[in-house]
Design a protein around this motif. Structure first.
Motif, PDB file in Angstrom:
ATOM      1  N   ARG A 241       0.697  32.300  16.160  1.00 32.03           N
ATOM      2  CA  ARG A 241       1.066  33.404  17.046  1.00 32.03           C
ATOM      3  C   ARG A 241       0.249  34.655  16.729  1.00 32.03           C
ATOM      4  NH1 ARG A 241       7.711  32.865  16.777  1.00 32.03           N
ATOM      5  NH2 ARG A 241       7.819  30.717  17.620  1.00 32.03           N
ATOM      6  N   ALA A 242      -0.105  34.844  15.461  1.00 29.11           N
ATOM      7  CA  ALA A 242      -0.927  36.002  15.083  1.00 29.11           C
ATOM      8  C   ALA A 242      -2.411  35.695  15.200  1.00 29.11           C
ATOM      9  CB  ALA A 242      -0.589  36.443  13.657  1.00 29.11           C
ATOM     10  N   ASN A 243      -2.792  34.430  15.104  1.00 25.67           N
ATOM     11  CA  ASN A 243      -4.208  34.028  15.191  1.00 25.67           C
ATOM     12  C   ASN A 243      -4.244  32.621  15.779  1.00 25.67           C
ATOM     13  OD1 ASN A 243      -6.888  33.411  14.896  1.00 25.67           O
ATOM     14  ND2 ASN A 243      -6.963  33.696  12.681  1.00 25.67           N
ATOM     15  N   ASN A 244      -4.529  32.532  17.076  1.00 29.46           N
ATOM     16  CA  ASN A 244      -4.491  31.231  17.748  1.00 29.46           C
ATOM     17  C   ASN A 244      -5.718  30.377  17.460  1.00 29.46           C
ATOM     18  OD1 ASN A 244      -6.414  32.629  19.169  1.00 29.46           O
ATOM     19  ND2 ASN A 244      -5.278  32.706  21.101  1.00 29.46           N
ATOM     20  N   ARG A 245      -6.628  30.866  16.612  1.00 29.19           N
ATOM     21  CA  ARG A 245      -7.823  30.080  16.270  1.00 29.19           C
ATOM     22  C   ARG A 245      -7.681  29.366  14.921  1.00 29.19           C
ATOM     23  NH1 ARG A 245     -12.461  34.492  16.765  1.00 29.19           N
ATOM     24  NH2 ARG A 245     -10.867  35.610  15.566  1.00 29.19           N
ATOM     25  N   ILE A 246      -6.522  29.488  14.288  1.00 25.44           N
ATOM     26  CA  ILE A 246      -6.308  28.821  13.005  1.00 25.44           C
ATOM     27  C   ILE A 246      -6.259  27.309  13.220  1.00 25.44           C
ATOM     28  CG2 ILE A 246      -4.682  28.484  11.117  1.00 25.44           C
ATOM     29  CD1 ILE A 246      -3.901  31.344  11.289  1.00 25.44           C
ATOM     30  N   LEU A 247      -6.998  26.579  12.408  1.00 26.68           N
ATOM     31  CA  LEU A 247      -7.029  25.121  12.483  1.00 26.68           C
ATOM     32  C   LEU A 247      -5.928  24.527  11.619  1.00 26.68           C
ATOM     33  CD1 LEU A 247     -10.885  24.516  12.226  1.00 26.68           C
ATOM     34  CD2 LEU A 247      -9.484  24.627  14.300  1.00 26.68           C
ATOM     35  N   LYS A 248      -5.434  23.369  12.071  1.00 23.56           N
ATOM     36  CA  LYS A 248      -4.422  22.649  11.311  1.00 23.56           C
ATOM     37  C   LYS A 248      -5.131  21.702  10.337  1.00 23.56           C
ATOM     38  CE  LYS A 248      -1.166  20.819  13.729  1.00 23.56           C
ATOM     39  NZ  LYS A 248      -0.454  19.851  14.603  1.00 23.56           N
ATOM     40  N   THR A 249      -4.889  21.869   9.026  1.00 25.48           N
ATOM     41  CA  THR A 249      -5.530  21.047   7.998  1.00 25.48           C
ATOM     42  C   THR A 249      -4.450  20.259   7.264  1.00 25.48           C
ATOM     43  OG1 THR A 249      -7.188  22.789   7.725  1.00 25.48           O
ATOM     44  CG2 THR A 249      -7.165  21.053   6.081  1.00 25.48           C
ATOM     45  N   ASN A 250      -4.205  19.061   7.752  1.00 28.98           N
ATOM     46  CA  ASN A 250      -3.202  18.209   7.110  1.00 28.98           C
ATOM     47  C   ASN A 250      -3.723  17.691   5.778  1.00 28.98           C
ATOM     48  OD1 ASN A 250      -2.938  17.854  10.266  1.00 28.98           O
ATOM     49  ND2 ASN A 250      -0.907  17.518   9.377  1.00 28.98           N
ATOM     50  N   CYS A 251      -2.802  17.264   4.927  1.00 27.66           N
ATOM     51  CA  CYS A 251      -3.164  16.765   3.602  1.00 27.66           C
ATOM     52  C   CYS A 251      -3.784  15.373   3.726  1.00 27.66           C
ATOM     53  CB  CYS A 251      -1.927  16.706   2.705  1.00 27.66           C
ATOM     54  SG  CYS A 251      -2.261  16.013   1.071  1.00 27.66           S
ATOM     55  N   PRO A 252      -5.042  15.189   3.358  1.00 30.66           N
ATOM     56  CA  PRO A 252      -5.680  13.866   3.475  1.00 30.66           C
ATOM     57  C   PRO A 252      -5.058  12.827   2.556  1.00 30.66           C
ATOM     58  CG  PRO A 252      -7.101  15.383   2.277  1.00 30.66           C
ATOM     59  CD  PRO A 252      -5.960  16.190   2.811  1.00 30.66           C
ATOM     60  N   ALA A 253      -4.511  13.267   1.424  1.00 32.05           N
ATOM     61  CA  ALA A 253      -3.877  12.320   0.514  1.00 32.05           C
ATOM     62  C   ALA A 253      -2.633  11.706   1.147  1.00 32.05           C
ATOM     63  CB  ALA A 253      -3.522  13.017  -0.795  1.00 32.05           C
ATOM     64  N   HIS A 254      -1.842  12.512   1.855  1.00 39.50           N
ATOM     65  CA  HIS A 254      -0.668  11.983   2.526  1.00 39.50           C
ATOM     66  C   HIS A 254      -1.051  11.077   3.690  1.00 39.50           C
ATOM     67  CE1 HIS A 254       1.465  15.088   0.255  1.00 39.50           C
ATOM     68  NE2 HIS A 254       2.580  14.440   0.540  1.00 39.50           N
ATOM     69  N   ILE A 255      -2.124  11.407   4.358  1.00 41.00           N
ATOM     70  CA  ILE A 255      -2.597  10.553   5.450  1.00 41.00           C
ATOM     71  C   ILE A 255      -3.009   9.190   4.914  1.00 41.00           C
ATOM     72  CG2 ILE A 255      -4.382  10.288   7.210  1.00 41.00           C
ATOM     73  CD1 ILE A 255      -4.395  13.318   7.530  1.00 41.00           C
ATOM     74  N   ALA A 256      -3.737   9.193   3.796  1.00 40.19           N
ATOM     75  CA  ALA A 256      -4.155   7.929   3.179  1.00 40.19           C
ATOM     76  C   ALA A 256      -2.938   7.148   2.685  1.00 40.19           C
ATOM     77  CB  ALA A 256      -5.112   8.208   2.020  1.00 40.19           C
ATOM     78  N   ARG A 257      -1.958   7.849   2.154  1.00 42.46           N
ATOM     79  CA  ARG A 257      -0.744   7.188   1.673  1.00 42.46           C
ATOM     80  C   ARG A 257      -0.006   6.525   2.813  1.00 42.46           C
ATOM     81  NH1 ARG A 257       5.138   7.664   2.361  1.00 42.46           N
ATOM     82  NH2 ARG A 257       6.015   6.640   0.517  1.00 42.46           N
ATOM     83  N   ASN A 258       0.136   7.225   3.939  1.00 43.84           N
ATOM     84  CA  ASN A 258       0.836   6.654   5.086  1.00 43.84           C
ATOM     85  C   ASN A 258       0.098   5.425   5.621  1.00 43.84           C
ATOM     86  OD1 ASN A 258       2.799   8.637   4.923  1.00 43.84           O
ATOM     87  ND2 ASN A 258       1.762   9.990   6.377  1.00 43.84           N
ATOM     88  N   ALA A 259      -1.233   5.505   5.640  1.00 40.92           N
ATOM     89  CA  ALA A 259      -2.022   4.366   6.112  1.00 40.92           C
ATOM     90  C   ALA A 259      -1.833   3.151   5.203  1.00 40.92           C
ATOM     91  CB  ALA A 259      -3.491   4.751   6.191  1.00 40.92           C
ATOM     92  N   CYS A 260      -1.863   3.384   3.887  1.00 41.63           N
ATOM     93  CA  CYS A 260      -1.675   2.278   2.939  1.00 41.63           C
ATOM     94  C   CYS A 260      -0.258   1.716   3.025  1.00 41.63           C
ATOM     95  CB  CYS A 260      -1.961   2.756   1.527  1.00 41.63           C
ATOM     96  SG  CYS A 260      -3.685   3.182   1.215  1.00 41.63           S
ATOM     97  N   LYS A 261       0.711   2.577   3.240  1.00 43.36           N
ATOM     98  CA  LYS A 261       2.091   2.112   3.322  1.00 43.36           C
ATOM     99  C   LYS A 261       2.281   1.176   4.505  1.00 43.36           C
ATOM    100  CE  LYS A 261       6.855   3.707   3.835  1.00 43.36           C
ATOM    101  NZ  LYS A 261       7.752   4.881   4.001  1.00 43.36           N
ATOM    102  N   HIS A 262       1.749   1.545   5.663  1.00 44.39           N
ATOM    103  CA  HIS A 262       1.882   0.699   6.845  1.00 44.39           C
ATOM    104  C   HIS A 262       1.063  -0.581   6.693  1.00 44.39           C
ATOM    105  CE1 HIS A 262       4.285   3.464   9.179  1.00 44.39           C
ATOM    106  NE2 HIS A 262       3.432   4.448   8.918  1.00 44.39           N
ATOM    107  N   ALA A 263      -0.071  -0.490   5.966  1.00 42.18           N
ATOM    108  CA  ALA A 263      -0.862  -1.694   5.734  1.00 42.18           C
ATOM    109  C   ALA A 263      -0.131  -2.658   4.814  1.00 42.18           C
ATOM    110  CB  ALA A 263      -2.222  -1.317   5.151  1.00 42.18           C
ATOM    111  N   CYS A 264       0.539  -2.129   3.781  1.00 40.81           N
ATOM    112  CA  CYS A 264       1.287  -2.985   2.859  1.00 40.81           C
ATOM    113  C   CYS A 264       2.470  -3.664   3.547  1.00 40.81           C
ATOM    114  CB  CYS A 264       1.774  -2.168   1.668  1.00 40.81           C
ATOM    115  SG  CYS A 264       0.462  -1.678   0.528  1.00 40.81           S
ATOM    116  N   ASP A 265       2.988  -3.024   4.591  1.00 43.05           N
ATOM    117  CA  ASP A 265       4.105  -3.637   5.314  1.00 43.05           C
ATOM    118  C   ASP A 265       3.690  -4.920   6.021  1.00 43.05           C
ATOM    119  OD1 ASP A 265       5.763  -1.628   4.459  1.00 43.05           O
ATOM    120  OD2 ASP A 265       5.541  -0.413   6.278  1.00 43.05           O
TER     121      ASP A 265
END
Length: 341
Positions: free
Chosen positions: A257-281
Motif C-alpha cells: 500500500r505504501a510502495n506498490n513496486r515491492i516484489l514478493k520474495t518467498n523463501c526458496p528453502a520452504h519452496i524446496a521443502r514443499n516440493a520434496c514433501k509432495h514428491a515423497c508422498d
C-alpha cells in the motif's frame, strides 16, 4: 671558685641508621651534622639531642605515616599507556579480538581466556601484556564501538548519493523463538559496486505480536528509526507463512500500500521443502518413518548399538553415529537419509 658548667655534647648523624631506616639521609656531607633529611616527608629535622631516638619520634608523627602510605600506593600514571602509538596498538588489538569473537559466535569469556593466554605466551611484548579484556569490557566494545561502526557503514551506503539519487535495497525478517521470547531480526540486502551483494543486520528486536499489523508496524518503525524510505525498498523476503504473504491481509499487502513496486520474495528453502514433501508422498514407503524407526531401534538398546558397531568393523567401515531426524527441523531429513545410505 665555681667550675663553669660543661657544655652538652650534641649527637651527630650516623650512616649506620640508613640500614634500618631507608628513608633517612644526611643533610650535608659534613659527618658532624646534627640534622637529618626524611625522603618521604621531604623535610629536615634535628637529631642533635636524641640521636636515633629522634628518628623514632619522627617516624611516629602523622605526617610521616601519611607519607609512608602514599608511597605504597601506585602512581595513577602507571594505569595509563605513556606512548600514544602503543596505546593505539592496544586499542586496535582489543577491537580485533572482540570482532573475532562476534564473527564466530564465541563467548566473551573465551575472549578473556585467549587474552590471558597470549599475555602469558608472549610476555616479551608490552602490547600483549597490557591486553586486559574481560567479559564486561568486550561487551561494551561490541555495543558501543563495533555495533555503531557497522551501522554507520550501512547508513553511509544506503543514504542518497551526492546527486540525490536513491539507493535501493530489499528487506527481510522472520520470527525466532528464544525460550518464551519472540525475536525478530531485520536484514537489508543491497548491491555494492566494490563489494558485490551485501546482506547486513539492520536491527534485532523483541515483539510478542506476530500478526500482520504487528510485524508491519515494527518494520515501518525500524525504517523510520534509520531514516530509510519505504519507497526505496525493492523486495520483501520472509517465509511462506500466511501472515507474511496472504492474499487479503498480510505484511506484504500492507507494505504494498505504501510502495506498490515491492516484489514478493518467498523463501526458496520452504519452496524446496514443499516440493520434496509432495514428491515423497508418491513413493511406496514413508522415508521419515524409516529414518525415525531405525534411529529408535538402535538408540534405546546398548546391545543393539554394540552389534551395529561390530558390523561396521566387519565390513571395514568407519563408525558413524546414526542421525536423528527432527520433524520440526525438516532440513535434517536429508543428512539422516545420507547417513543411512
Amino acid at each position: 671558685m665555681d667550675k663553669p658548667p660543661k657544655k652538652k655534647r650534641l649527637c651527630s648523624y650516623n650512616k649506620q641508621w640508613e640500614a634500618k631506616k631507608t628513608w633517612v639521609k644526611p643533610v650535608s656531607s659534613d659527618s658532624m651534622s646534627t640534622k637529618a633529611f626524611c625522603t618521604l616527608c621531604r623535610r629536615e629535622f634535628s637529631i642533635g639531642h636524641g640521636g636515633e631516638n629522634d628518628l623514632t619520634q619522627h617516624a611516629s608523627t602523622e605526617v610521616h605515616k601519611k607519607a609512608t602510605l602514599a608511597k605504597g600506593a601506585r602512581n595513577i600514571g602507571a594505569f595509563f599507556v605513556k606512548s600514544p602509538a602503543e596505546n593505539d596498538k592496544i586499542v586496535a588489538n582489543k577491537a580485533s579480538y572482540v570482532y573475532r569473537t562476534v564473527k564466530h559466535g564465541l563467548s566473551y569469556n573465551s575472549t578473556d581466556c585467549l587474552a590471558k593466554l597470549n599475555s602469558a605466551l608472549f610476555n616479551d611484548s608490552n602490547v600483549v601484556k597490557k591486553m586486559h579484556l574481560g567479559r564486561t569490557k568486550a561487551e561494551m566494545i561490541t555495543m558501543n564501538a563495533l555495533g555503531p561502526k557497522t551501522m554507520w557503514d550501512i547508513m553511509d551506503y544506503l543514504s542518497p548519493t551526492e546527486e540525490g539519487e536513491p539507493v535501493y535495497f530489499s528487506v527481510a525478517t522472520d520470527a525466532s523463538n528464544k525460550g518464551d521470547r519472540k525475536m525478530f531480526p531485520v536484514c537489508v540486502r543491497y548491491f555494492s559496486v566494490s563489494d558485490g551483494v551485501q546482506c547486513k543486520l539492520l536491527d534485532f528486536y523483541e515483539d510478542s505480536d506476530e500478526t500482520a499489523n504487528g510485524i508491519h508496524q515494527a518494520l515501518m518503525s525500524c525504517l523510520e528509526k534509520y531514516e530509510l524510505d519505504i519507497r526505496h525498498v525493492t523486495a520483501y523476503a520472509a517465509d511462506n507463512a500466511h501472515v507474511n504473504f496472504g492474499r487479503h491481509h498480510s505484511v506484504y499487502q500492507l507494505l504494498s500500500r505504501a510502495n506498490n513496486r515491492i516484489l514478493k520474495t518467498n523463501c526458496p528453502a520452504h519452496i524446496a521443502r514443499n516440493a520434496c514433501k509432495h514428491a515423497c508422498d508418491q513413493l511406496s514407503v514413508d522415508i521419515e518413518t524409516i529414518v525415525l524407526k531405525v534411529y529408535s531401534h538402535f538408540s534405546i538398546s546398548a546391545s543393539r548399538r554394540g552389534e551395529l558397531r561390530s558390523f561396521f568393523a566387519f565390513v571395514d567401515i568407519e563408525w558413524r553415529e546414526i542421525l536423528y531426524h527432527v520433524c520440526t527441523r525438516w532440513i535434517s531429513l536429508h543428512p539422516a537419509v545420507e547417513r543411512l545410505l
